[in-house]
Design an enzyme around this catalytic site. Structure first.
Site, PDB file in Angstrom:
ATOM      1  N   ALA A  95       8.206   1.426  -6.244  1.00 27.68           N
ATOM      2  CA  ALA A  95       9.573   2.462  -6.522  1.00 27.68           C
ATOM      3  C   ALA A  95       9.170   3.863  -6.139  1.00 27.68           C
ATOM      4  CB  ALA A  95      10.139   2.287  -7.703  1.00 27.68           C
ATOM      5  N   GLU A 112       1.236   4.263   1.120  1.00 29.06           N
ATOM      6  CA  GLU A 112       1.558   5.091   2.337  1.00 29.06           C
ATOM      7  C   GLU A 112       2.264   4.122   3.155  1.00 29.06           C
ATOM      8  OE1 GLU A 112      -1.585   7.133   0.733  1.00 29.06           O
ATOM      9  OE2 GLU A 112      -1.490   4.967   1.207  1.00 29.06           O
ATOM     10  N   ASP A 129       7.049   4.921  -3.949  1.00 26.40           N
ATOM     11  CA  ASP A 129       6.834   5.099  -2.606  1.00 26.40           C
ATOM     12  C   ASP A 129       8.061   5.113  -1.859  1.00 26.40           C
ATOM     13  OD1 ASP A 129       4.182   4.764  -3.293  1.00 26.40           O
ATOM     14  OD2 ASP A 129       4.142   2.633  -3.170  1.00 26.40           O
ATOM     15  N   GLY A 133       1.034  -0.997  -0.065  1.00 18.85           N
ATOM     16  CA  GLY A 133      -0.103  -0.151   0.121  1.00 18.85           C
ATOM     17  C   GLY A 133       1.030   1.192   0.090  1.00 18.85           C
ATOM     18  N   ASN A 190       4.270   1.568   2.186  1.00 17.93           N
ATOM     19  CA  ASN A 190       5.391   1.377   1.741  1.00 17.93           C
ATOM     20  C   ASN A 190       6.367   2.619   2.045  1.00 17.93           C
ATOM     21  OD1 ASN A 190       4.516  -0.835   0.297  1.00 17.93           O
ATOM     22  ND2 ASN A 190       4.097   0.132  -1.581  1.00 17.93           N
ATOM     23  N   ARG A 206     -10.835  -3.984  -3.422  1.00 19.51           N
ATOM     24  CA  ARG A 206     -10.929  -3.058  -2.196  1.00 19.51           C
ATOM     25  C   ARG A 206     -12.140  -2.505  -2.050  1.00 19.51           C
ATOM     26  NH1 ARG A 206      -5.842   0.875  -3.836  1.00 19.51           N
ATOM     27  NH2 ARG A 206      -5.954   1.188  -1.867  1.00 19.51           N
TER      28      ARG A 206
END
Length: 315
Positions: free
Chosen positions: A253, A37, A255, A35, A39, A106
């Site tokens: 990457a 944030e 993140d 996810g 990461n 999700r």
């Protein structure tokens, strides 16, 4: 202990085939937790920053898996469990041409019910910075309201607002992310945006024009293989070439870049040093499958941060 960064977003369980496999044909799958944030917070934690992720989870086995993974990454979870909703899930597929396709499961997840009431949980930590993204705003009307509220009220809690754009059009048919991010630009202290996602926000993919139109004091424009462009304290634009030598999996990457950049700035480093370290972490993640698998260990991360800060000393 003071908190450096609070990220607001949805951590999910990730299912993907081993390198070279596909969801259709692979007999086995790898399971990770990721996810945007989470990461970024993982990179921040490895670089010695205290990071908290504010979210909602289902009351299920996947939620427990998220909690264990966050703890292993050194990220503190501020998560409420919802027994009526599930924890988010997504899958990555390796296509024959080498590209990656991301499939989201999700809709209706616990994190999609985040709302203004959750702002108190996020801001009570009084972090030095709060990290939000277009991904969170795209989850639904509640998360959209939450992102707007946090951005408008962060300064009153002593927090800077960091926005990592992260547009996902397939996840956001109603355009919540662009609408929300445009509205919070006046409250934004640091903006990270890719050239591939700048057009809907700024009507251009030109780095200099993006910086001019954003009106944010500190802007980083990410150009993938083209490297990134960053603004110095005097507003001038500079370029950091990509440090990637191998691309196995591009997801995660950006993140890692965000976490590396923000950690360097919080440690007192210049935007140039931050762009270098962010690029270094992004290159490491690009060379591995899994959103955080390529991140360095804590000792190596500390050495990289020290090297980034030394770059300022020799200028």
């Amino acid at each position: 202990m003071s908190v450096d960064v609070v990220g607001i977003g949805e951590p999910m369980v990730l299912v993907q085939p081993p390198a070279g496999g596909t969801l259709t044909a692979s007999p086995t799958f790898e399971v990770h937790v990721a996810g945007a944030e989470l990461n970024a917070c993982a990179a921040l934690s490895l670089l010695g920053r205290r990071a908290v992720l504010c979210t909602r989870l289902g009351d299920d086995a996947f939620a427990s898996r998220v909690e264990h993974a966050a703890a292993a990454l050194g990220v503190t979870l501020d998560a409420e469990r919802d027994p009526t909703r599930q924890t988010g899930l997504f899958a990555k597929d390796a296509l024959p041409d080498g590209a990656r396709r991301v499939l989201y499961y999700r809709a209706g997840s616990a994190a999609s019910t985040l709302d203004v009431a959750d702002a108190g949980r996020a801001l009570r930590h009084r972090p030095r910075a709060v990290l939000v993204s277009g991904l969170t705003a795209a989850l639904g009307p509640g998360p959209e309201r939450l992102v707007r509220h946090v951005a408008a009220n962060a300064a009153a809690h002593g927090s800077r607002v960091v926005v990592d754009v992260n547009l996902r059009p397939a996840l956001d048919p109603e355009g919540r992310a662009v609408r929300t991010l445009s509205a919070i630009l006046p409250h934004t202290d640091l903006l990270l945006v890719g050239t591939d996602e700048a057009e809907p926000l700024f009507g251009t993919a030109d780095p200099a024009e993006i910086v001019r139109r954003a009106g944010v004091r500190e802007v980083v424009v990410k150009g993938g293989p083209g490297g990134c462009w960053w603004t110095a304290d005097d507003g001038t634009l500079h370029h950091q070439p990509s440090l990637a030598t191998e691309v196995v999996d591009p997801v995660g990457a950006g993140d890692a870049f965000a976490g590396g950049y923000l950690a360097t700035r919080l440690a007192g480093g210049s935007p140039g040093a931050a762009a270098w370290l962010g690029s270094r972490l992004a290159a490491d993640v690009l060379a591995h499958t899994g959103d955080t698998a390529g991140l360095p260990g804590r000792a190596s991360a500390a050495e990289l941060l020290a090297e980034a800060l030394r770059r300022d000393a020799v200028r």
